[in-house]
Design an enzyme around this catalytic site. Structure first.
Site, short mmCIF file in Angstrom:
data_model
loop_
_atom_site.label_atom_id
_atom_site.label_comp_id
_atom_site.label_asym_id
_atom_site.label_seq_id
_atom_site.Cartn_x
_atom_site.Cartn_y
_atom_site.Cartn_z
N MET A 15 0.81 -1.17 -0.15
CA MET A 15 -0.04 -0.06 -0.13
C MET A 15 0.97 1.40 0.03
O MET A 15 1.72 1.37 0.92
CB MET A 15 -0.86 0.05 1.24
CG MET A 15 -2.07 -1.05 1.27
SD MET A 15 -3.48 -0.85 2.51
CE MET A 15 -2.22 -0.92 4.13
N CYS A 17 -0.68 4.39 -0.75
CA CYS A 17 -1.51 5.67 -0.95
C CYS A 17 -2.81 5.45 -0.29
O CYS A 17 -3.12 4.40 0.27
CB CYS A 17 -1.86 6.28 -2.15
SG CYS A 17 -2.42 5.18 -3.53
N CYS A 20 -5.06 2.90 -2.15
CA CYS A 20 -4.52 1.55 -1.73
C CYS A 20 -5.43 1.18 -0.64
O CYS A 20 -5.82 -0.01 -0.52
CB CYS A 20 -3.08 1.33 -1.56
SG CYS A 20 -2.08 1.85 -2.90
N TYR A 66 -2.17 -6.74 -3.17
CA TYR A 66 -1.24 -6.61 -2.08
C TYR A 66 -0.82 -7.66 -1.45
O TYR A 66 -1.47 -8.77 -1.49
CB TYR A 66 -1.99 -5.66 -0.91
CG TYR A 66 -2.49 -4.36 -1.78
CD1 TYR A 66 -1.66 -3.25 -2.07
CD2 TYR A 66 -3.71 -4.27 -2.29
CE1 TYR A 66 -2.14 -2.13 -2.52
CE2 TYR A 66 -4.16 -3.11 -2.82
CZ TYR A 66 -3.45 -2.20 -3.18
OH TYR A 66 -3.83 -1.04 -4.11
N CYS A 130 19.83 15.41 15.09
CA CYS A 130 19.69 16.43 13.87
C CYS A 130 18.61 17.48 14.06
O CYS A 130 18.87 18.57 14.04
CB CYS A 130 19.32 15.47 12.59
SG CYS A 130 19.17 16.30 11.30
N CYS A 135 21.72 19.41 13.03
CA CYS A 135 21.55 19.84 11.50
C CYS A 135 20.59 21.03 11.33
O CYS A 135 20.86 22.21 11.07
CB CYS A 135 21.11 18.74 10.54
SG CYS A 135 21.69 17.29 10.98
N CYS A 551 33.11 31.13 -22.94
CA CYS A 551 32.28 31.08 -21.69
C CYS A 551 31.40 30.05 -21.39
O CYS A 551 31.08 29.52 -20.44
CB CYS A 551 31.85 32.35 -21.54
SG CYS A 551 30.19 32.72 -22.50
N CYS A 552 30.79 29.42 -22.57
CA CYS A 552 29.83 28.59 -22.38
C CYS A 552 30.17 27.30 -22.98
O CYS A 552 29.45 26.55 -23.55
CB CYS A 552 28.48 28.97 -22.90
SG CYS A 552 28.54 29.38 -24.97
#
Length: 554
Positions: A15, A17, A20, A66, A130, A135, A551-552
């Site tokens: 499943m 979503c 589901c 499933y 974290c 973080c 340049c490119c």
């Protein structure tokens, strides 16, 4: 007489979503189930059904596309098929996770997808390093300091910007609000969403198969140690007697110190040192090694040192710490540098010399879990400890100290512990980013490491003066360096010092992981006026002088 129905929980894989969930619900309704609740996030469906039709219900779920898994009776009866056995004895949980950080939540989410009954133990704040003290708070404060610096040092003629005084208390308040919001939405709310059990208290093993928390003995089929790490303190005379800061407490300061001395020069020292300098502190970095970022390539180290020096941050290398003392509000660090005695004075002293694993309170000897010389939990390639029913993931193993590594390891440990997988941890290609300005990002081998492993090495070093994006930004501090195998021309390492280096490095991760050659990278189309274009330009420098290209031309 209608047969008596039982309430059950059925693990359901596949499943993804709410649609589901609807398909599974309809399938169960067709076989007479009632009171159905399907959850794709938890990977399960709960319902009431005649026990004689349970197998029919599982087939209905399977016919809907499933995969039905383990079944648990929810009326207090034992799990169908008897209690889960692991060396004998009943078990309250399939997986008991000690800690609630990135590794812990990743493991818990993975485990419930297999229908496992999961509990997490937390002695303090949910969410781990974290989101709470690492973080998230540091990077939002770094961004604030960058904006303050750009306002005061605008490189564009014709623009008139300036920076006023910094209200650090207000900045910290906004940081704390962000942390609280992310902790709630990305951690706390998921506990109920996925159906984990949260147990508050300090976890302590009493034997190889039992953990005690707040006076309660708990047995699980498998355990995961995901307790993270904390700042480590160096052995310097007098340090314990002064008011020093570590990364956690430094981010909670509400006044900017006039002078900040930093012991250490790793990523935490560099990030916080530059942050406080850009907010108004005079900063001195001190370290024992003879250069910044000693584990990085020489060119990277030199580029970062030049940036810090140009900003006015003082760096002392090759130091020997003699002692630390405090007189009033002033801390004094006594040093020897190149045979000369020096004293660094500051109102604030930040200690940033690495991290130590949080294992002291776990009583791992009782669990028959071996630890290393620094207290880290020792694991095999499957993240299993010396106790086959105990796994460990994240910073507590002292592997790469990144939340994305912890999350990867947590999920893998859960797969092996409760999903019957035998997956090996693969940390051969791990990117590292230091969020200074410019940022520092690396992946793969340094030039020295490649040579030590016997490679014939080709290298390319591209200064940012050759990258059009840096030119239009009017900020050419930094470089890109590529390390390649001279025989196969496969890229072995990518090293970037530049704005958005953390975004650029992901292309380097793919190149190193999948064995791309210089020619592979060179043959790609790179968008013009992006920092990522520098990677392609760096491949050109193996054979050409890019200063003589249009340049490119990238």
């Amino acid at each position: 007489m209608q047969p008596e129905k039982q309430k059950v929980r059925l693990a359901v894989q596949g499943m993804t979503c709410t649609d589901c969930e609807r398909h599974v619900t309809l399938a169960l309704q067709r076989v007479g189930a009632e009171g159905i609740t399907a959850s794709f996030r938890r990977g399960e469906a709960t319902f009431e059904i005649d026990p004689a039709r349970l197998e029919e219900a599982k087939r209905a779920v399977a016919n809907s596309g499933y995969e039905p898994g383990a079944v648990e009776i929810l009326d207090g009866s034992p799990r169908l098929g008897g209690p889960v056995q692991s060396g004998g004895g009943d078990h309250e949980y399939d997986l008991l996770i000690i800690g609630t950080g990135g590794a812990a939540f990743s493991a818990a989410i993975q485990a419930v997808s297999y229908g496992a009954k999961v509990a997490m133990v937390e002695r303090g704040t949910i969410g781990g390093t974290c989101v709470n003290i690492g973080c998230v708070p540091s990077k939002t404060m770094l961004r604030a300091s960058e904006i303050n610096h750009l306002a005061a040092h605008n490189p564009f003629p014709g623009l008139h910007t300036s920076a006023g005084s910094v209200n650090l208390q207000q900045l910290v308040g906004a940081k704390d609000e962000l942390v609280a919001e992310l902790r709630q939405h990305k951690y706390v709310d998921l506990i109920d969403e996925y159906g984990f059990h949260l147990i508050r208290g300090e976890a302590r093993f009493v034997d190889p198969s039992t953990v005690e928390v707040a006076g309660r003995n708990i047995r699980a089929r498998r355990y995961l140690i995901a307790t993270g790490a904390s700042p480590a303190l160096p052995d310097i005379a007098g340090l314990a007697d002064v008011d020093y800061l570590v990364s956690t407490t430094a981010l909670d300061l509400t006044e900017i110190p006039r002078r900040l001395a930093v012991i250490g020069s790793g990523y935490i020292a560099l990030e916080l040192g530059q942050m406080f300098h850009r907010l108004g502190s005079e900063v001195t970095l001190m370290q024992r090694s003879d250069r910044l970022l000693k584990a990085y390539d020489q060119e990277v180290s030199e580029a970062v040192a030049q940036v810090l020096s140009r900003e006015g941050i003082r760096s002392l290398t090759g130091v020997t710490y003699e002692r630390v003392e405090q007189h009033g509000d002033v801390k004094r660090v006594h040093l020897t540098v190149n045979g000369q005695e020096q004293v660094v004075e500051a109102e604030a002293l930040l200690v940033a010399t690495g991290r130590k694993p949080n294992t002291a309170a776990l009583n791992l000897e009782a669990a028959q879990v071996r630890v290393g010389s620094r207290g880290e939990v020792l694991v095999d390639e499957y993240l299993r400890t010396s106790n086959p029913n105990v796994y460990a993931a994240g910073d507590v193993t002292l592997g790469p100290q990144f939340v994305y590594v912890a999350a990867y390891e947590g999920a893998l440990a859960a797969e092996n512990a409760v999903g019957s997988a035998q997956r090996k941890a693969d940390l051969t290609v791990v990117p590292a980013v230091t969020f200074t300005s410019p940022a520092i990002a690396t992946v793969g081998m340094t030039e020295a490491k490649a040579r030590s492993k016997g490679y014939q090495v080709l290298t390319s070093v591209l200064p940012l003066e050759a990258v059009p994006r840096a030119l239009v930004n009017r900020d050419t501090a930094g470089l890109l360096k590529l390390v390649a195998d001279a025989r196969t021309r496969k890229l072995l390492g990518v090293h970037v010092v530049a704005e958005n280096a953390g975004d650029v490095i992901y292309a380097g991760v793919l190149a190193v992981k999948f064995g791309l050659t210089i020619e592979d990278l060179r043959s790609t189309l790179a968008p013009y006026l992006t920092m990522a274009e520098g990677l392609k330009l760096a491949t050109l420098t193996f054979d050409k002088d890019v200063s003589k290209l249009s340049c490119c031309a990238g």
